[in-house]
Design a protein around this motif. Structure first.
Motif, PDB file in Angstrom:
ATOM      1  N   CYS A   4      12.785  -4.107 -10.864  1.00  0.00           N
ATOM      2  CA  CYS A   4      11.502  -3.426 -10.921  1.00  0.00           C
ATOM      3  C   CYS A   4      10.480  -4.187 -10.064  1.00  0.00           C
ATOM      4  N   TYR A   5       9.423  -3.502  -9.675  1.00  0.00           N
ATOM      5  CA  TYR A   5       8.415  -4.113  -8.795  1.00  0.00           C
ATOM      6  C   TYR A   5       7.792  -5.349  -9.443  1.00  0.00           C
ATOM      7  N   ALA A   6       7.423  -5.229 -10.703  1.00  0.00           N
ATOM      8  CA  ALA A   6       6.780  -6.343 -11.397  1.00  0.00           C
ATOM      9  C   ALA A   6       7.744  -7.504 -11.624  1.00  0.00           C
ATOM     10  N   CYS A   7       9.065  -7.242 -11.508  1.00  0.00           N
ATOM     11  CA  CYS A   7      10.074  -8.285 -11.723  1.00  0.00           C
ATOM     12  C   CYS A   7      10.459  -8.999 -10.431  1.00  0.00           C
ATOM     13  N   SER A   8       9.905  -8.570  -9.304  1.00  0.00           N
ATOM     14  CA  SER A   8      10.248  -9.196  -8.023  1.00  0.00           C
ATOM     15  C   SER A   8       9.910 -10.685  -8.063  1.00  0.00           C
ATOM     16  N   ASP A   9      10.784 -11.501  -7.466  1.00  0.00           N
ATOM     17  CA  ASP A   9      10.574 -12.952  -7.551  1.00  0.00           C
ATOM     18  C   ASP A   9      10.031 -13.568  -6.264  1.00  0.00           C
ATOM     19  N   THR A  27      -8.045   7.452  -4.121  1.00  0.00           N
ATOM     20  CA  THR A  27      -7.949   6.293  -3.248  1.00  0.00           C
ATOM     21  C   THR A  27      -8.831   6.486  -2.028  1.00  0.00           C
ATOM     22  N   HIS A  28      -9.850   5.622  -1.898  1.00  0.00           N
ATOM     23  CA  HIS A  28     -10.736   5.653  -0.741  1.00  0.00           C
ATOM     24  C   HIS A  28     -10.843   4.226  -0.207  1.00  0.00           C
ATOM     25  N   ALA A  29     -10.433   4.037   1.037  1.00  0.00           N
ATOM     26  CA  ALA A  29     -10.501   2.705   1.641  1.00  0.00           C
ATOM     27  C   ALA A  29     -10.529   2.852   3.149  1.00  0.00           C
ATOM     28  N   PRO A  30     -11.334   2.033   3.827  1.00  0.00           N
ATOM     29  CA  PRO A  30     -11.324   2.068   5.293  1.00  0.00           C
ATOM     30  C   PRO A  30     -10.021   1.500   5.831  1.00  0.00           C
ATOM     31  N   GLY A  73       7.971  -0.038 -13.474  1.00  0.00           N
ATOM     32  CA  GLY A  73       7.300  -1.308 -13.718  1.00  0.00           C
ATOM     33  C   GLY A  73       6.101  -1.539 -12.825  1.00  0.00           C
ATOM     34  N   CYS A  74       5.629  -0.517 -12.098  1.00  0.00           N
ATOM     35  CA  CYS A  74       4.490  -0.707 -11.202  1.00  0.00           C
ATOM     36  C   CYS A  74       3.201  -0.659 -12.005  1.00  0.00           C
ATOM     37  N   THR A  75       2.477  -1.755 -12.032  1.00  0.00           N
ATOM     38  CA  THR A  75       1.258  -1.795 -12.835  1.00  0.00           C
ATOM     39  C   THR A  75       0.052  -2.298 -12.045  1.00  0.00           C
ATOM     40  N   SER A  76       0.259  -2.705 -10.794  1.00  0.00           N
ATOM     41  CA  SER A  76      -0.845  -3.322 -10.058  1.00  0.00           C
ATOM     42  C   SER A  76      -0.880  -2.802  -8.636  1.00  0.00           C
ATOM     43  N   SER A  77      -2.080  -2.646  -8.112  1.00  0.00           N
ATOM     44  CA  SER A  77      -2.232  -2.232  -6.718  1.00  0.00           C
ATOM     45  C   SER A  77      -2.491  -3.422  -5.807  1.00  0.00           C
ATOM     46  N   ALA A  78      -2.478  -4.645  -6.359  1.00  0.00           N
ATOM     47  CA  ALA A  78      -2.741  -5.829  -5.555  1.00  0.00           C
ATOM     48  C   ALA A  78      -1.552  -6.128  -4.661  1.00  0.00           C
ATOM     49  N   ARG A  79      -1.869  -6.844  -3.560  1.00  0.00           N
ATOM     50  CA  ARG A  79      -0.796  -7.237  -2.643  1.00  0.00           C
ATOM     51  C   ARG A  79       0.156  -8.169  -3.351  1.00  0.00           C
ATOM     52  N   SER A 132       0.319   1.830   2.291  1.00  0.00           N
ATOM     53  CA  SER A 132       0.138   3.192   2.814  1.00  0.00           C
ATOM     54  C   SER A 132      -0.588   4.087   1.820  1.00  0.00           C
ATOM     55  N   CYS A 133      -1.596   3.522   1.155  1.00  0.00           N
ATOM     56  CA  CYS A 133      -2.508   4.279   0.291  1.00  0.00           C
ATOM     57  C   CYS A 133      -1.867   4.707  -1.023  1.00  0.00           C
ATOM     58  N   GLY A 134      -0.817   4.042  -1.434  1.00  0.00           N
ATOM     59  CA  GLY A 134      -0.198   4.347  -2.720  1.00  0.00           C
ATOM     60  C   GLY A 134      -0.719   3.439  -3.808  1.00  0.00           C
ATOM     61  N   ALA A 135       0.078   3.267  -4.854  1.00  0.00           N
ATOM     62  CA  ALA A 135      -0.323   2.414  -5.975  1.00  0.00           C
ATOM     63  C   ALA A 135      -0.408   0.948  -5.569  1.00  0.00           C
ATOM     64  N   HIS A 136       0.415   0.540  -4.632  1.00  0.00           N
ATOM     65  CA  HIS A 136       0.410  -0.853  -4.183  1.00  0.00           C
ATOM     66  C   HIS A 136       1.152  -0.941  -2.862  1.00  0.00           C
TER      67      HIS A 136
END
Length: 315
Positions: free
Chosen positions: A255-260, A108-111, A11-17, A172-176
């Motif tokens: 699932c990640y997207a189901c977290s409340d 993935t490139h980020a300072p 269910g991982c669909t977003s890299s946002a916090r 840690s530089c993953g999907a989210h």
């Protein structure tokens, strides 16, 4: 045992916090009535009570059981103070910086982002023997993260018992990124953590009552529950219907997207009224001075109270 962050990633669909709902502070509705029972004597001395204003700032008040002149106000001190070990202690948190690393992968490139952890202590503010500081929550050791944000929140206090929630956001530089949570009850008299979650007298019944609610909420959120069995993750003191009550938080994986947002990422939780464990029993009586203070200060939210030991008589 349910891990702080489940490893499943469906269910991982977003890299946002992820957004985490803050633990609400219950409104104060306390009746003024005598304290009865074996712990009534504890409510007759000078009491320290702390409360949060609407802007989140905390202050402590010293309430005397002796009659006070009409119109007089309780002495107020900024911050959260509690009485323990025959002394007064102030709750203190301090932010510390930790190193982070950049993300430099094909996709993935980020300072390097902000790295912040929290040290939580109790610091003695009045004379007394023994140590002058208790390290309640040490800053965690985190390596190879692009971003870290660790916080410690004092939810409530009862006598020398501090109910604390610890939260860590880590990317840690993953999907989210992910949030992990922990719950601690600290006994300031003993200077150590105590386990209350394994001592709830109605634990099996609580989990059984929570299971249908967890399943229904998960389906409404659009995803199934995980394979981990539910477990109790927090015990929260609250004021309700004029009395001090307790709510247990029961958590299961999802699932990640189901977290409340009530606990870690990849989890869902429900809160149910619960019987407190015996270790809490000596502190559950509401002192009359606290009840009166709550009645007269509806603009603040009480966070807890403790009783100062009376000074020995002079010879």
């Amino acid at each position: 045992m349910l891990p702080m962050v489940a490893l499943a990633a469906w269910g991982c669909t977003s890299s946002a916090r992820p957004t985490r709902s803050p633990t609400p502070f219950a409104p104060v509705v306390v009746e003024t009535k005598p304290v009865e029972g074996p712990h009534a004597a504890a409510a007759t001395g000078t009491t320290l009570v702390w409360a949060r204003a609407k802007d989140g700032t905390a202050s402590s008040y010293r309430l005397s059981s002796a009659p006070s002149p009409a119109g007089s106000a309780a002495p107020v001190t900024p911050g959260i103070q509690i009485a323990a070990q025959g002394a007064t202690w102030v709750w203190t948190t301090r932010s510390e910086r930790v190193p982070t690393r950049p993300c430099d992968f094909d996709l993935t490139h980020a300072p390097a982002q902000r790295g912040q952890v929290t040290r939580a202590t109790l610091v003695r503010t009045s004379p007394g023997g023994g140590v002058n500081e208790q390290l309640v929550v040490p800053p965690p050791t985190i390596e190879d993260a692009n971003e870290v944000d660790h916080s410690v929140t004092l939810l409530f206090t009862l006598g020398p018992l501090l109910f604390i929630e610890e939260q860590t956001y880590e990317y840690s530089c993953g999907a989210h990124g992910s949030i992990s949570s922990a719950f601690i009850v600290w006994d300031a008299n003993e200077g150590k953590a105590v386990n209350v979650l394994d001592r709830l007298p109605d634990e099996p019944a609580l989990i059984k009552r929570a299971e249908p609610k967890l399943e229904a909420d998960a389906l409404e959120a659009g995803g199934p529950l995980g394979q981990e069995p539910p477990q109790i993750t927090e015990l929260l003191p609250v004021f309700r219907d004029g009395q001090l009550r307790f709510e247990a938080q029961i958590t299961t994986s999802s699932c990640y997207a189901c977290s409340d947002g009530l606990w870690s990422s990849y989890t869902r939780s429900v809160r149910l009224e619960a019987e407190p464990p015996p270790v809490v029993a000596p502190w559950i009586a509401v002192p009359p001075t606290v009840a009166a203070f709550a009645r007269d200060h509806k603009d603040v939210t009480i966070g807890g109270w403790s009783t100062e030991e009376a000074s020995p008589p002079t010879k």
